[in-house]
Design a protein around this motif. Structure first.
Motif, short mmCIF file in Angstrom:
data_model
loop_
_atom_site.label_atom_id
_atom_site.label_comp_id
_atom_site.label_asym_id
_atom_site.label_seq_id
_atom_site.Cartn_x
_atom_site.Cartn_y
_atom_site.Cartn_z
N VAL A 108 7.38 3.58 -35.94
CA VAL A 108 7.13 3.19 -34.56
C VAL A 108 7.13 4.46 -33.71
CG1 VAL A 108 8.16 0.91 -34.80
CG2 VAL A 108 9.62 2.82 -34.10
N ILE A 109 6.80 4.33 -32.44
CA ILE A 109 6.90 5.46 -31.51
C ILE A 109 8.38 5.73 -31.28
CG2 ILE A 109 6.32 6.24 -29.18
CD1 ILE A 109 4.09 4.02 -29.25
N GLU A 110 8.79 6.97 -31.52
CA GLU A 110 10.20 7.35 -31.33
C GLU A 110 11.11 6.53 -32.27
OE1 GLU A 110 10.76 9.93 -29.68
OE2 GLU A 110 12.89 9.91 -29.23
N GLU A 126 3.87 -0.47 -39.13
CA GLU A 126 4.50 -0.78 -37.84
C GLU A 126 3.50 -1.27 -36.81
OE1 GLU A 126 7.55 -1.00 -37.59
OE2 GLU A 126 8.54 0.44 -38.89
N SER A 181 17.98 0.25 -35.26
CA SER A 181 16.74 0.57 -35.95
C SER A 181 15.64 0.75 -34.92
CB SER A 181 16.38 -0.55 -36.93
OG SER A 181 15.25 -0.21 -37.70
N HIS A 182 14.51 1.30 -35.35
CA HIS A 182 13.42 1.64 -34.41
C HIS A 182 13.97 2.54 -33.31
CE1 HIS A 182 10.30 -1.68 -35.49
NE2 HIS A 182 10.71 -0.99 -36.52
N SER A 183 14.75 3.48 -33.68
CA SER A 183 15.44 4.38 -32.74
C SER A 183 15.82 5.64 -33.51
CB SER A 183 16.70 3.69 -32.22
OG SER A 183 17.64 4.64 -31.73
N PRO A 184 15.89 6.80 -32.83
CA PRO A 184 16.35 8.00 -33.51
C PRO A 184 17.74 7.84 -34.11
CG PRO A 184 15.38 8.57 -31.38
CD PRO A 184 15.46 7.07 -31.43
#
Lengths: 390, 390
Positions: free
Chosen positions: A73-75, A115, A362-365
């Protein structure tokens, strides 16, 4: 392998990953995968879209495929996708070191644009591979810059004419995807999936009338931002009431000027629930509240489903076999979509392994899994492959 | 003149204008203005930033300047700005036709980036010209692509070293700006301004935690979109209660992915009220509600004023003189900012004329004024110039 992948597509300022399909960073990760397969003398097969399977063992008969995706995903975080690909290669290494000889082919797969972060269609690669998404529809999808998938493929040196259902689908006798868990539902190092919640992406287009932010009386406005704002709060509340999930995480505002009442707000709703009926009633409840508010605001609303995936119940016999091999590993559903869901819906016996996520982020740095749990995931995947390819 | 300007920067699909400062469309409109001045043998003077005044009549002494701007908001209308520039040229034509000889210089001005639609600072040109905005601060302003004003000037062939207060300010003895009215407050063809409402632009930064939209329990989220949504509704309600204006028309969401709980929502509040105290209490009320909601959501909020302009009361003697010349034209305040407000605050005797807007719509492709009212505006401006330069 983990160290080599860590730098690819990472934003040094945030630690987040940006690997949209057919972007330079995602291509770099894919080339890394191709190199890894070549170094292991695996026979690499690509379909017309660029989905990859690297084969080990006998050929010409259905086998066991395991793998995941390399896009993000983005980022996004480091684990979502790459953990399944790296664990598949590591499991092959483990089986080879112990001298295991598979009686059927074992394939390591990497599927493109899972994604949907570039072209808006989650599981794009597996959907095309499985014949669920027609090539002509896929090729016409556009990214946020207006580039079509066909154009992106051409830019990457791939002929769009070759896009279509994958020839290798007949040889996916079984599909096993290992993935980092994305909630806090798993307390053991490794678990087995029961189902994937139904999941919909819906585009909400709120239209009003652009106007001057300083001179237009509040009473004279037809401000779609207000309708949107109330809808975002309603979606949250309705999801809580239904024990479901609803998120507005993507927005586009026109003209997006500080001193202009907007003419249009486009917002994407991501909604998921434990079953199809709950998802449908959740969407209906949000749409009803949004429509009522639009009438009060003098705005209009259209709701366009962009992708809706019904519930995926993974086959019980395969799931129970995995649980047995893994000495009673816990079984849990997931709210996240996966290529495994697409292949399962296409009739391929499919199962998933989850590796514990201590924070559920999740979907996070900040997405994370302990190294010990990741190694337990490789051991578990190797055990499953040993059992299925014995 | 109107026909020639009509096509410049117009989006054919929507009819809206896009003329951000130092963009090709805005430059085209400026070149058109320079040609018009040359055709009339007016003496064109530019300051270092590109603000223009074209002089008629005697030189070397303070005179009467009239004019407006040629840039637009994003997706703006045809009248906001250009009507004042075209009417100034037309008034000069009218006075010349009747053989009028000004006893003091008459200047026709076009000031750059009045809307702030590119660099986020309204009245950029007049603020720099008047010495209110220091050159080094102005030159460091960035557009949405990260291009600084200094870079934009260099790209347009202008040396940033020349930017600073305008030498021609000493010769602006009086400033008169004609502008299309932007609300429905004017029922006669032409009116005179009493004041400009105080006006603030505030950046609201809502920070939370990025997460997976499918797997993160609603209860575990720190979703800044919810805090923003509630704040947008609160701003609307508080503005209604205060008889003021509050608008969230510009948003930026990170990472802006459909399946990710956002990590950050940045939203720009445009707020205006009849007096400074009301504006301050409006901002305080909105900030209080937003902060309370942020605590509930587990998010954080910072509020940064980007530009705050106090009330401008135009001098009563000049205003009354215009009303006398125009045979008792109605007097009304405006909620819109103007270069006239900047020059007035800088101590230049300033007045404004408004031309009726039948719908009150502005900053929109639907912005409109009747041709008869526009012609009445030219007659009125000529009468004012005849009086002030007699």
């Amino acid at each position: 392998m983990w160290a080599a992948l860590a730098a690819i597509g990472k934003d040094p300022s945030t630690g987040g990953y940006h690997r949209g399909g057919w972007t330079p960073t995602e291509r770099t990760a894919t080339h890394w995968f191709q190199d890894q397969c070549a170094a292991r003398n695996l026979t690499l097969e690509s379909d017309g879209l660029g989905n990859l399977i690297a084969w080990w063992g006998p050929s010409g008969q259905p086998g066991v495929v395991t793998g995941s995706h390399l896009d993000s995903v983005i980022e996004g975080g480091a684990f979502d996708g790459p953990l399944g690909v790296v664990s598949a290669l590591a499991a092959v290494d483990l089986l080879r070191r112990e001298g295991f000889t598979p009686s059927v082919p074992i394939g390591v797969g990497a599927f493109v644009e899972e994604e949907g972060s570039r072209f808006g269609m989650p599981c794009l690669g597996s959907r095309v591979a499985a014949g669920v998404l027609p090539a002509e529809k896929a090729l016409g999808l556009k990214d946020r810059s207006g580039v079509t998938l066909a154009q992106a493929l051409e830019a990457a040196g791939t002929d769009p004419a070759g896009v279509g259902p994958s020839a290798f689908l007949d040889r996916m006798g079984t599909f096993i995807e290992l993935h980092v868990e994305q909630g806090r539902g798993l307390t053991a190092p490794v678990g087995v999936a029961s189902s994937i919640w139904p999941h919909g992406r819906y585009r909400f287009t709120f239209s009003g009338e652009a106007n001057h932010a300083g001179t237009t009386l509040m009473e004279d406005r037809h401000d779609p931002m207000l309708t949107y704002a109330m809808t975002a709060l309603a979606a949250n509340k309705q999801a809580r009431l239904a024990g479901a999930r609803a998120t507005f995480g993507r927005l586009s505002v026109e003209p997006n000027g500080t001193n202009a009442v907007p003419s249009r707000v486009t917002a994407w709703l991501d909604a998921r629930a434990a079953d199809d009926a709950t998802l449908n009633s959740l969407l209906a409840a949000i749409t009803k509240q949004a429509t009522e508010r639009a009438e009060r605001d003098g705005t209009t609303l259209t709701v366009t489903p962009e992708s809706v995936s019904p519930i995926v119940d993974f086959p019980a016999d395969l799931r129970d076999r995995l649980v047995g091999v893994l000495n009673g590993a816990p079984v849990l559903p997931t709210g996240a979509g996966h290529d495994a869901g697409v292949f399962s819906a296409a009739g391929i016996p499919t199962a998933m392994l989850f590796v514990r996520n201590p924070t559920g982020i999740s979907h996070s740095p900040a997405e994370y899994a302990e190294e010990d749990d990741c190694l337990a995931g490789v051991e578990a995947l190797a055990a499953v492959l040993r059992d299925l390819a014995k």
